[in-house]
Motif scaffolding. Structure first.
Motif, short mmCIF file in Angstrom:
data_model
loop_
_atom_site.label_atom_id
_atom_site.label_comp_id
_atom_site.label_asym_id
_atom_site.label_seq_id
_atom_site.Cartn_x
_atom_site.Cartn_y
_atom_site.Cartn_z
N ARG A 1 0.80 -1.23 0.00
CA ARG A 1 0.00 0.00 0.00
C ARG A 1 0.83 1.28 0.00
O ARG A 1 0.64 2.18 0.82
N SER A 2 1.78 1.35 -0.91
CA SER A 2 2.59 2.55 -1.10
C SER A 2 2.65 2.84 -2.60
O SER A 2 2.56 1.92 -3.41
N THR A 3 2.80 4.09 -2.94
CA THR A 3 2.84 4.44 -4.36
C THR A 3 4.03 3.83 -5.08
O THR A 3 3.96 3.58 -6.27
N VAL A 4 5.09 3.58 -4.37
CA VAL A 4 6.27 2.98 -4.98
C VAL A 4 5.95 1.58 -5.50
O VAL A 4 6.42 1.18 -6.57
N TYR A 5 5.14 0.84 -4.78
CA TYR A 5 4.82 -0.53 -5.18
C TYR A 5 3.66 -0.61 -6.15
O TYR A 5 3.41 -1.68 -6.72
N VAL A 6 2.96 0.49 -6.36
CA VAL A 6 1.85 0.49 -7.32
C VAL A 6 2.36 0.63 -8.75
O VAL A 6 1.75 0.10 -9.68
#
Length: 93
Positions: A32-37
């Protein structure tokens, strides 16, 4: 005969895209972080775009697909699960 028809290549390509999409999607929903999206979105965009044109088979498509698959695989390695669930040693009596 199947190697000349490209059936093995097609199956392995679909497996690579499927594994990359599933692993990156699971990673994005777990962390749930933008880096992993970003890897999930890039693989999804490549897949949707490749339905109409051959973006993945082009110059930058392979690189993006492989980078996203590797990043998702590094973060969700099955070896990490083995390390977490190591059996406890039997106490000596």
């Amino acid at each position: 005969m199947y190697f000349q028809l490209g059936l093995v290549g097609l199956i392995s390509f679909i497996a690579l895209v499927g594994f990359a999409l599933v692993r990156s999607w699971l990673l994005a929903s777990e962390r749930r972080s933008t880096v992993y999206v970003w890897p999930a979105l890039v693989v999804l965009a490549l897949t949707v775009t490749s339905l109409a044109e051959s973006t993945v088979l082009g110059e930058y498509g392979w690189m993006l697909l492989i980078v996203c698959a590797i990043k998702a695989s590094q973060a969700m390695s099955w070896r990490d699960a083995l390390r977490r669930h190591e059996p406890e040693p039997i106490p000596e009596e």
